[in-house]
Scaffold this active site. Sequence first.
Site, mmCIF file in Angstrom:
data_model
loop_
_atom_site.group_PDB
_atom_site.id
_atom_site.type_symbol
_atom_site.label_atom_id
_atom_site.label_comp_id
_atom_site.label_asym_id
_atom_site.label_seq_id
_atom_site.Cartn_x
_atom_site.Cartn_y
_atom_site.Cartn_z
ATOM 1 N N LYS A 47 54.738 -86.696 -22.526
ATOM 2 C CA LYS A 47 53.993 -87.523 -21.913
ATOM 3 C C LYS A 47 53.185 -88.521 -23.164
ATOM 4 O O LYS A 47 53.479 -88.119 -24.429
ATOM 5 C CB LYS A 47 52.586 -86.802 -21.343
ATOM 6 N N TYR A 263 33.488 -105.396 -44.189
ATOM 7 C CA TYR A 263 32.154 -105.280 -43.266
ATOM 8 C C TYR A 263 31.096 -104.170 -43.753
ATOM 9 O O TYR A 263 31.460 -102.923 -44.011
ATOM 10 C CB TYR A 263 32.317 -104.970 -41.946
HETATM 11 C C1 LIG Z 1 50.506 -81.554 -22.370
HETATM 12 C C2 LIG Z 1 50.861 -80.187 -21.629
HETATM 13 C C3 LIG Z 1 51.801 -79.288 -22.203
HETATM 14 C C4 LIG Z 1 52.385 -79.591 -23.829
HETATM 15 O O1 LIG Z 1 51.018 -79.000 -24.494
HETATM 16 P P1 LIG Z 1 51.202 -79.002 -26.039
HETATM 17 O O2 LIG Z 1 49.845 -78.165 -26.451
HETATM 18 O O3 LIG Z 1 51.348 -80.219 -26.678
HETATM 19 O O4 LIG Z 1 52.391 -78.094 -26.229
HETATM 20 C C5 LIG Z 1 52.333 -78.353 -21.511
HETATM 21 N N1 LIG Z 1 51.954 -78.236 -20.040
HETATM 22 C C6 LIG Z 1 51.218 -79.016 -19.452
HETATM 23 C C7 LIG Z 1 50.890 -79.078 -18.065
HETATM 24 C C8 LIG Z 1 50.846 -80.241 -20.204
HETATM 25 O O5 LIG Z 1 49.803 -81.072 -19.536
#
Ligand SMILES: *Cc1c(COP(=O)(O)O)cnc(C)c1O
Length: 366
Positions: A47, A263
């Site tokens: 994601k 700045y």
């Molecule tokens: C983002 C997510 C993961 C992965 O989490 P990490 O801590 O990056 O390993 C797994 N399951 C779900 C449902 C997530 O939203």
Amino acid sequence: MKRRTTQITAKSNITSYVEINLTVLKHNAALLKERVPDGIKTMAVVKANAYGHGAALVAHALSGSVTALGVASVEEAINIRNSGVILPILVFAPPRAGNISDYKTYNLVATVGSFYELELMSSSMSFHIEFDTGMGRLGFSPNEWPELLQKLNKSELKPSGVMTHFATADAPGSDKVNVQLQLFNKLLEDMGSWKQGKVIHASNSGGLLYYPEAAFSMVRFGIAVYGFSPSAVESISGLKPVLSWKSCVSVCKPLKKGETVSYEANWSAPQDGWLVVVPVGYADGIRRGLSNKIEMSVAGKRLKQVGNITMDYTMLYSNEPVETGEEVVILGENAMMADEWAELLDTIPYEILCGIHPKIERRPVS
Ligand SMILES: *Cc1c(COP(=O)(O)O)cnc(C)c1O
């Protein structure tokens, strides 16, 4: 000084690029797989543009190493599908009436966590049922299981998985994880033979690394495959950061003792030296809160970042002149890593990584 041309100077309209080391990515995936019992499936979570690493790039590179991919949205899933990836893709976001046809067209697996979402499913669709055992976000309450079972029995629907998500698995030895695990195990017990043949999963990276008893039939790893330990306290040896962010020196000019930079003029040169301007700023993802706190590497040498980081430029201070076009490592080997920036900002490496602007090119290297 010997002039080194960077990959950037050849393309004048590019001010920085992100290198994705595919060998390191695969090394991390292999290391994580060694940590789960044989036969357990693995899902790479890609994601947010694969935590800033480039979703299609990472999805392709890991296609031979994992059994499935996880994304936040249907849009992300379509982008990965369109790049030619054939792995199963689980979409974590709740399905909506407006995107059900996309699940079918692109062969995506839905995550169903409410009765409303259940009603959107049809017999030809593949979906997992999510339970909220304590994350406090998405999913059915475990108390809803009897009603859910009744509805499923009266329908033609065929869920293919059961899942939950931990709130505190980034911390080893968390009581909260154990409470969630107990609830989930109790639920699975209540399901009896109903759960047979379904993929059962709970663990993110923290779950996989710190709670091996919670692997069930699949683990979902994100942050660890990109090379960062979920806990700053208990770091996992062998994981290596996959991403480097590089730019080049835009301008180098002399700076007199006492002259201020940027700045608010909150930094002044302690002695005569050189001002090095890097054409990357907070619009690209170098958070302004890092001003005067970080270092970057120029031609292999660490230089202090000075003055406020601006929208499109960041300044460094050098005792000696550097050449225009010289390579600058913003994040990565010889420079700082995302977890060090995260600590300075009181946040987590996830936020640093996915904060690197998607407009910046991701280049695979091996
Ligand atoms: C983002 C997510 C993961 C992965 O989490 P990490 O801590 O990056 O390993 C797994 N399951 C779900 C449902 C997530 O939203």
